[in-house]
Design an enzyme around this catalytic site. Structure first.
Site, mmCIF file in Angstrom:
data_model
loop_
_atom_site.group_PDB
_atom_site.id
_atom_site.type_symbol
_atom_site.label_atom_id
_atom_site.label_comp_id
_atom_site.label_asym_id
_atom_site.label_seq_id
_atom_site.Cartn_x
_atom_site.Cartn_y
_atom_site.Cartn_z
ATOM 1 N N ASP A 87 -28.867 -78.668 -18.363
ATOM 2 C CA ASP A 87 -30.133 -79.278 -18.115
ATOM 3 C C ASP A 87 -30.961 -78.361 -17.971
ATOM 4 O O ASP A 87 -31.160 -77.469 -16.864
ATOM 5 C CB ASP A 87 -30.239 -80.082 -16.880
ATOM 6 C CG ASP A 87 -31.316 -81.001 -16.532
ATOM 7 O OD1 ASP A 87 -32.067 -80.987 -17.484
ATOM 8 O OD2 ASP A 87 -31.386 -81.502 -15.216
ATOM 9 N N LYS A 88 -32.069 -78.044 -18.893
ATOM 10 C CA LYS A 88 -32.919 -76.904 -19.002
ATOM 11 C C LYS A 88 -33.755 -76.728 -17.610
ATOM 12 O O LYS A 88 -33.755 -75.448 -17.206
ATOM 13 C CB LYS A 88 -33.897 -77.041 -20.146
ATOM 14 C CG LYS A 88 -34.671 -75.863 -20.484
ATOM 15 C CD LYS A 88 -35.392 -76.121 -21.682
ATOM 16 C CE LYS A 88 -36.395 -75.058 -21.990
ATOM 17 N NZ LYS A 88 -37.111 -75.117 -23.114
#
Length: 107
Positions: A87-88
């Site tokens: 999840d950036k």
């Protein structure tokens, strides 16, 4: 896999020549020293360079797929991974990631 093959061949040759040396009348200590010498001699001196080149080529191949690798040890780790979850920014997971579903066997 290559390391296992190299190790198996080195140990097999070492044990074989140790048995031959004992059969020819050498003392037990001389046979064991010969066994160790054969095993050490069969490990290629260029093994470290070969592994480094292989990891570098893998990093280059990964770079062509838009994956940036900063250290070569990460290439080996990524090569054995089957799933990468990310999840950036952490906005979806609130910086906490959990597994919701698993397919296949547990590792």
């Amino acid at each position: 896999h290559f390391i296992h093959i190299t190790t198996a061949v080195a140990v097999f040759l070492g044990v074989t020549f140790c048995i031959i040396a004992a059969a020819l009348g050498y003392t037990w200590i001389q046979s064991v020293v010969f066994l160790i010498s054969i095993i050490v001699a069969n490990v290629p001196e260029g093994l470290l360079a070969t592994v480094t080149v292989a990891l570098t080529l893998t990093a280059k191949r990964m770079a062509s797929k838009n994956c940036l690798v900063k250290n070569l040890e990460a290439v080996e780790t990524l090569g054995s991974a089957s799933v990468i979850c990310s999840d950036k920014t952490g906005t979806l997971t609130q910086n906490r990631m959990t597994v919701a579903h698993q397919i296949g066997r547990a590792v």
